[in-house]
Design a protein around this motif. Structure first.
Motif, PDB file in Angstrom:
ATOM      1  N   MET A   1       3.861  19.029  -6.901  1.00 33.33           N
ATOM      2  CA  MET A   1       5.008  18.617  -6.039  1.00 33.33           C
ATOM      3  C   MET A   1       4.993  17.220  -6.096  1.00 33.33           C
ATOM      4  SD  MET A   1       5.796  20.741  -2.757  1.00 33.33           S
ATOM      5  CE  MET A   1       4.398  21.162  -1.837  1.00 33.33           C
ATOM      6  N   LYS A   2       6.383  16.425  -6.015  1.00 32.09           N
ATOM      7  CA  LYS A   2       6.383  14.925  -5.748  1.00 32.09           C
ATOM      8  C   LYS A   2       6.691  14.537  -4.500  1.00 32.09           C
ATOM      9  CE  LYS A   2       9.202  12.450  -8.869  1.00 32.09           C
ATOM     10  NZ  LYS A   2      10.273  12.477  -9.975  1.00 32.09           N
ATOM     11  N   ARG A   3       6.098  13.326  -4.527  1.00 32.56           N
ATOM     12  CA  ARG A   3       6.107  12.701  -3.240  1.00 32.56           C
ATOM     13  C   ARG A   3       7.446  11.898  -2.908  1.00 32.56           C
ATOM     14  NH1 ARG A   3       3.025  12.026   1.240  1.00 32.56           N
ATOM     15  NH2 ARG A   3       1.165  13.050   0.004  1.00 32.56           N
ATOM     16  N   TYR A   4       8.227  12.181  -1.854  1.00 33.41           N
ATOM     17  CA  TYR A   4       9.413  11.403  -1.416  1.00 33.41           C
ATOM     18  C   TYR A   4       9.132  10.669  -0.402  1.00 33.41           C
ATOM     19  CZ  TYR A   4      11.676  14.350  -5.129  1.00 33.41           C
ATOM     20  OH  TYR A   4      12.001  15.062  -6.213  1.00 33.41           O
ATOM     21  N   TYR A   5       9.894   9.051  -0.483  1.00 27.17           N
ATOM     22  CA  TYR A   5       9.697   8.289   0.778  1.00 27.17           C
ATOM     23  C   TYR A   5      11.223   8.312   1.528  1.00 27.17           C
ATOM     24  CZ  TYR A   5       5.001   7.555  -1.578  1.00 27.17           C
ATOM     25  OH  TYR A   5       3.944   7.664  -2.181  1.00 27.17           O
ATOM     26  N   PHE A   6      11.211   8.121   2.594  1.00 22.92           N
ATOM     27  CA  PHE A   6      12.541   8.175   3.377  1.00 22.92           C
ATOM     28  C   PHE A   6      12.485   6.807   4.257  1.00 22.92           C
ATOM     29  CE2 PHE A   6      11.336  12.461   2.217  1.00 22.92           C
ATOM     30  CZ  PHE A   6      12.538  13.028   1.886  1.00 22.92           C
ATOM     31  N   ASP A   7      13.156   5.981   3.469  1.00 18.91           N
ATOM     32  CA  ASP A   7      13.270   4.686   4.182  1.00 18.91           C
ATOM     33  C   ASP A   7      14.444   4.697   5.409  1.00 18.91           C
ATOM     34  OD1 ASP A   7      11.173   3.478   2.855  1.00 18.91           O
ATOM     35  OD2 ASP A   7      12.273   2.835   1.254  1.00 18.91           O
ATOM     36  N   ILE A   8      14.466   3.947   6.278  1.00 20.79           N
ATOM     37  CA  ILE A   8      15.523   4.170   7.288  1.00 20.79           C
ATOM     38  C   ILE A   8      16.262   2.808   7.635  1.00 20.79           C
ATOM     39  CG2 ILE A   8      16.311   4.745   9.782  1.00 20.79           C
ATOM     40  CD1 ILE A   8      15.086   7.117   7.971  1.00 20.79           C
ATOM     41  N   ARG A   9      17.462   2.821   7.312  1.00 19.87           N
ATOM     42  CA  ARG A   9      18.173   1.411   7.396  1.00 19.87           C
ATOM     43  C   ARG A   9      19.002   1.444   8.604  1.00 19.87           C
ATOM     44  NH1 ARG A   9      18.379  -2.899   4.581  1.00 19.87           N
ATOM     45  NH2 ARG A   9      17.589  -1.961   2.644  1.00 19.87           N
ATOM     46  N   ASP A  10      19.006   0.604   9.729  1.00 17.38           N
ATOM     47  CA  ASP A  10      20.132   0.501  10.686  1.00 17.38           C
ATOM     48  C   ASP A  10      20.786  -0.795  10.543  1.00 17.38           C
ATOM     49  OD1 ASP A  10      21.474   0.809  12.932  1.00 17.38           O
ATOM     50  OD2 ASP A  10      19.713   1.039  14.390  1.00 17.38           O
ATOM     51  N   GLY A  11      21.915  -0.788  10.252  1.00 17.73           N
ATOM     52  CA  GLY A  11      22.364  -2.266   9.944  1.00 17.73           C
ATOM     53  C   GLY A  11      21.715  -2.929   8.802  1.00 17.73           C
ATOM     54  N   ILE A  12      21.143  -4.186   9.431  1.00 21.57           N
ATOM     55  CA  ILE A  12      20.244  -5.012   8.261  1.00 21.57           C
ATOM     56  C   ILE A  12      18.622  -4.732   8.450  1.00 21.57           C
ATOM     57  CG2 ILE A  12      21.997  -6.617   8.129  1.00 21.57           C
ATOM     58  CD1 ILE A  12      20.288  -8.623   9.894  1.00 21.57           C
ATOM     59  N   GLU A  13      18.625  -3.900   9.281  1.00 17.99           N
ATOM     60  CA  GLU A  13      17.011  -3.534   9.571  1.00 17.99           C
ATOM     61  C   GLU A  13      16.430  -2.393   8.717  1.00 17.99           C
ATOM     62  OE1 GLU A  13      13.793  -2.277  13.132  1.00 17.99           O
ATOM     63  OE2 GLU A  13      16.066  -2.396  13.534  1.00 17.99           O
ATOM     64  N   LEU A  14      15.580  -2.680   7.928  1.00 14.68           N
ATOM     65  CA  LEU A  14      14.773  -1.334   7.095  1.00 14.68           C
ATOM     66  C   LEU A  14      13.286  -1.076   7.800  1.00 14.68           C
ATOM     67  CD1 LEU A  14      15.135   0.120   4.535  1.00 14.68           C
ATOM     68  CD2 LEU A  14      13.740  -1.707   3.358  1.00 14.68           C
ATOM     69  N   ILE A  15      13.363   0.208   8.098  1.00 15.15           N
ATOM     70  CA  ILE A  15      11.969   0.796   8.266  1.00 15.15           C
ATOM     71  C   ILE A  15      11.657   1.388   7.183  1.00 15.15           C
ATOM     72  CG2 ILE A  15      10.840   2.164  10.097  1.00 15.15           C
ATOM     73  CD1 ILE A  15      13.235   1.592  11.820  1.00 15.15           C
ATOM     74  N   ARG A  16      10.516   0.935   6.540  1.00 17.52           N
ATOM     75  CA  ARG A  16       9.988   1.385   5.368  1.00 17.52           C
ATOM     76  C   ARG A  16       8.951   2.579   5.649  1.00 17.52           C
ATOM     77  NH1 ARG A  16       9.950  -0.366   0.145  1.00 17.52           N
ATOM     78  NH2 ARG A  16       7.707   0.263  -1.280  1.00 17.52           N
ATOM     79  N   ASP A  17       9.178   3.784   4.966  1.00 16.37           N
ATOM     80  CA  ASP A  17       8.195   4.905   4.914  1.00 16.37           C
ATOM     81  C   ASP A  17       7.112   4.579   3.963  1.00 16.37           C
ATOM     82  OD1 ASP A  17       6.998   7.316   4.973  1.00 16.37           O
ATOM     83  OD2 ASP A  17       8.703   8.344   4.101  1.00 16.37           O
ATOM     84  N   ASP A  18       6.049   4.246   4.339  1.00 18.97           N
ATOM     85  CA  ASP A  18       4.757   4.169   3.590  1.00 18.97           C
ATOM     86  C   ASP A  18       4.157   5.486   3.210  1.00 18.97           C
ATOM     87  OD1 ASP A  18       5.192   1.503   3.307  1.00 18.97           O
ATOM     88  OD2 ASP A  18       4.274   0.880   5.046  1.00 18.97           O
ATOM     89  N   ASP A  19       4.171   6.682   3.775  1.00 20.06           N
ATOM     90  CA  ASP A  19       3.552   7.646   3.939  1.00 20.06           C
ATOM     91  C   ASP A  19       4.145   8.575   3.038  1.00 20.06           C
ATOM     92  OD1 ASP A  19       1.565   6.858   5.625  1.00 20.06           O
ATOM     93  OD2 ASP A  19       2.634   7.377   7.340  1.00 20.06           O
ATOM     94  N   GLY A  20       5.541   8.939   3.045  1.00 21.96           N
ATOM     95  CA  GLY A  20       6.263   9.900   2.277  1.00 21.96           C
ATOM     96  C   GLY A  20       6.062  11.276   2.709  1.00 21.96           C
ATOM     97  N   GLU A  21       6.489  12.124   1.862  1.00 20.81           N
ATOM     98  CA  GLU A  21       6.303  13.631   2.164  1.00 20.81           C
ATOM     99  C   GLU A  21       6.490  14.268   0.812  1.00 20.81           C
ATOM    100  OE1 GLU A  21       8.495  17.095   4.580  1.00 20.81           O
ATOM    101  OE2 GLU A  21       9.051  15.174   5.188  1.00 20.81           O
ATOM    102  N   GLU A  22       5.377  15.095   0.594  1.00 23.99           N
ATOM    103  CA  GLU A  22       5.495  15.838  -0.725  1.00 23.99           C
ATOM    104  C   GLU A  22       6.376  17.198  -0.563  1.00 23.99           C
ATOM    105  OE1 GLU A  22       1.494  17.081  -2.110  1.00 23.99           O
ATOM    106  OE2 GLU A  22       0.994  15.296  -2.559  1.00 23.99           O
ATOM    107  N   LEU A  23       7.534  17.091  -1.487  1.00 27.00           N
ATOM    108  CA  LEU A  23       8.507  18.163  -1.532  1.00 27.00           C
ATOM    109  C   LEU A  23       8.693  18.788  -2.959  1.00 27.00           C
ATOM    110  CD1 LEU A  23      11.119  16.181   0.568  1.00 27.00           C
ATOM    111  CD2 LEU A  23       9.702  18.263   1.298  1.00 27.00           C
ATOM    112  N   PRO A  24       9.057  20.084  -3.129  1.00 25.30           N
ATOM    113  CA  PRO A  24       9.081  20.744  -4.502  1.00 25.30           C
ATOM    114  C   PRO A  24      10.239  19.960  -5.136  1.00 25.30           C
ATOM    115  CG  PRO A  24      10.059  22.172  -2.614  1.00 25.30           C
ATOM    116  CD  PRO A  24       9.634  20.852  -1.821  1.00 25.30           C
ATOM    117  N   ASN A  25      11.371  19.296  -4.628  1.00 22.88           N
ATOM    118  CA  ASN A  25      12.258  19.038  -5.640  1.00 22.88           C
ATOM    119  C   ASN A  25      13.301  18.027  -4.806  1.00 22.88           C
ATOM    120  OD1 ASN A  25      14.171  20.850  -3.879  1.00 22.88           O
ATOM    121  ND2 ASN A  25      13.630  22.558  -5.298  1.00 22.88           N
ATOM    122  N   ILE A  26      14.263  17.714  -5.712  1.00 26.47           N
ATOM    123  CA  ILE A  26      15.141  16.695  -5.138  1.00 26.47           C
ATOM    124  C   ILE A  26      16.176  17.446  -4.059  1.00 26.47           C
ATOM    125  CG2 ILE A  26      16.901  17.042  -6.874  1.00 26.47           C
ATOM    126  CD1 ILE A  26      16.236  13.445  -5.343  1.00 26.47           C
TER     127      ILE A  26
END
Length: 92
Positions: A1-26
């Motif tokens: 499985m591949k690890r995906y990271y979900f960064d959240i952007r609200d306007g100009i603010e970016l909240i970076r996901d440093d942990d990610g989540e293992e998922l089977p596909n795109i």
């Protein structure tokens, strides 16, 4: 499985996901991004105002997709009738 990271952007603010989540596909990552975006939008609606939010998905090689949403919440002046008292109420 591949690890995906979900960064959240609200306007100009970016909240970076440093942990990610293992998922089977795109497709699983796309579903997770859409679900996350809808949850954030639901919370923003309570605040009102104008929002541009995005979930930027990346894997270890870089960006793979983005789900974004823009909306404006406007409250209009409304006159309502109190049917019990037959009176006009001003609401904001």
């Amino acid at each position: 499985m591949k690890r995906y990271y979900f960064d959240i952007r609200d306007g100009i603010e970016l909240i970076r996901d440093d942990d990610g989540e293992e998922l089977p596909n795109i497709d699983s990552a796309r579903h997770e991004a859409a679900t996350t975006l809808s949850e954030i939008a639901r919370a923003c609606v309570k605040e009102g105002g104008q929002h541009r939010i995005a979930v930027e998905v990346r894997d270890d090689d870089g960006p793979v997709l983005e789900a974004s949403l823009s909306f404006v919440m406007k409250l209009r002046y409304v006159k309502a009738i109190d049917r019990d008292r037959n009176a006009i109420l001003d609401t904001v």
